[in-house]
Design a protein around this motif. Structure first.
Motif, short mmCIF file in Angstrom:
data_model
loop_
_atom_site.label_atom_id
_atom_site.label_comp_id
_atom_site.label_asym_id
_atom_site.label_seq_id
_atom_site.Cartn_x
_atom_site.Cartn_y
_atom_site.Cartn_z
N LEU A 25 0.75 -1.09 0.00
CA LEU A 25 0.03 -0.01 0.08
C LEU A 25 0.78 1.10 0.03
O LEU A 25 0.63 2.30 -0.61
N HIS A 26 1.95 1.27 0.95
CA HIS A 26 2.78 2.30 0.91
C HIS A 26 3.66 2.65 -0.55
O HIS A 26 3.47 3.68 -0.95
N ASN A 38 2.01 8.77 3.65
CA ASN A 38 1.98 8.65 4.87
C ASN A 38 3.38 7.73 5.08
O ASN A 38 4.22 6.98 4.33
N THR A 39 3.84 7.56 6.48
CA THR A 39 4.85 6.52 6.69
C THR A 39 4.41 5.16 6.47
O THR A 39 3.27 4.82 6.46
N GLU A 40 5.56 4.32 6.37
CA GLU A 40 4.91 3.01 5.82
C GLU A 40 4.16 2.28 7.23
O GLU A 40 3.35 1.44 6.85
N ALA A 42 2.07 3.61 8.84
CA ALA A 42 0.63 3.80 8.70
C ALA A 42 -0.12 2.73 7.75
O ALA A 42 -1.14 2.53 8.21
N TYR A 43 0.52 2.55 6.71
CA TYR A 43 0.03 1.64 5.88
C TYR A 43 0.00 0.38 6.53
O TYR A 43 -1.13 -0.62 6.30
N LEU A 44 0.99 -0.27 7.23
CA LEU A 44 0.90 -1.46 8.05
C LEU A 44 -0.37 -1.42 9.09
O LEU A 44 -1.05 -2.51 9.02
N LEU A 45 -0.57 -0.21 9.64
CA LEU A 45 -1.83 -0.42 10.52
C LEU A 45 -2.93 -0.41 9.74
O LEU A 45 -4.11 -0.88 10.22
N LEU A 46 -3.27 0.10 8.51
CA LEU A 46 -4.42 0.05 7.62
C LEU A 46 -4.74 -1.71 7.39
O LEU A 46 -5.80 -1.88 7.76
N GLY A 47 -3.72 -2.12 7.44
CA GLY A 47 -3.97 -3.80 6.91
C GLY A 47 -3.99 -4.54 8.45
O GLY A 47 -4.74 -5.40 8.43
N ALA A 48 -3.66 -3.78 9.40
CA ALA A 48 -3.72 -4.33 10.65
C ALA A 48 -5.21 -4.05 11.54
O ALA A 48 -5.67 -5.07 12.03
N HIS A 49 -5.52 -2.88 11.39
CA HIS A 49 -6.56 -2.40 12.23
C HIS A 49 -7.74 -2.15 11.26
O HIS A 49 -8.81 -1.96 11.69
N PHE A 50 -7.62 -1.69 10.02
CA PHE A 50 -8.62 -1.18 9.10
C PHE A 50 -9.00 -1.90 7.94
O PHE A 50 -9.50 -1.35 6.93
#
Length: 171
Positions: A25-26, A38-40, A42-50
């Motif tokens: 995504l990043h 955004n920082t990488e 943030a994109y990891l969190l998209l996959g983890a939380h959203f």
């Protein structure tokens, strides 16, 4: 909720991105151009939380684009589309709109009555996506003042008006 999705690319698949795909995504965000990348992390969190409200499009297993969104805290009937990135080889194939529709078709979005986003006035392509989305969904399309240039510390960012699509009550 299921809406028509016209995709010229016949081997396109959609999935909710995983934390392992966050780096993709990043990479897509950086390659798309025009996005506030955004920082990488943030994109990891998209996959983890959203991931329930994000979509990743793939063509033959290769990342073609993503849409990130979330249900607005305190507004459980509103989906806010945060970013959309479409790879250069996949533009002009209504992929951005298809990813949003794919998210809206999920159970987590069964109570969504409004779709919101912010779009800079100079971003004609994104504005066109949301106008077309509203038309496809038989929704109303409005804009309102929201994030102003003065809100940004640098002062060199365009205004970000709020795009509001109100979905018909039968969806």
């Amino acid at each position: 909720m299921h809406w028509r999705m016209k995709i010229k690319q016949t081997k396109m698949s959609f999935n909710a991105p995983t934390i392992e795909e966050g780096h993709l995504l990043h990479k897509l965000a950086k390659q798309a151009g025009g996005l506030d990348v955004n920082t990488e992390y943030a994109y990891l969190l998209l996959g983890a939380h959203f991931s329930d409200t994000c979509a990743m499009a793939k063509s033959g297993g290769d990342p073609a684009g993503f849409a990130s969104a979330y249900i607005v805290p305190g507004k459980p009937d509103t989906l806010f589309v945060w970013q959309i990135a479409v790879g250069k080889n996949y533009r002009g194939q209504v992929l951005a709109k298809a990813m949003i529709k794919q998210i809206l078709s999920r159970d987590v979005c069964k109570n969504i009555k409004n779709v919101e986003a912010t779009v800079s006035p100079s971003n004609d392509a994104s504005m066109s996506v949301f106008r077309s989305l509203a038309k496809d969904l038989d929704g109303s399309f409005n804009t309102a003042e929201y994030i102003k240039t003065s809100h940004f510390s640098s002062g060199d960012h365009e205004d970000e008006p709020l795009i509001q699509i109100k979905l018909p009550s039968n969806n």
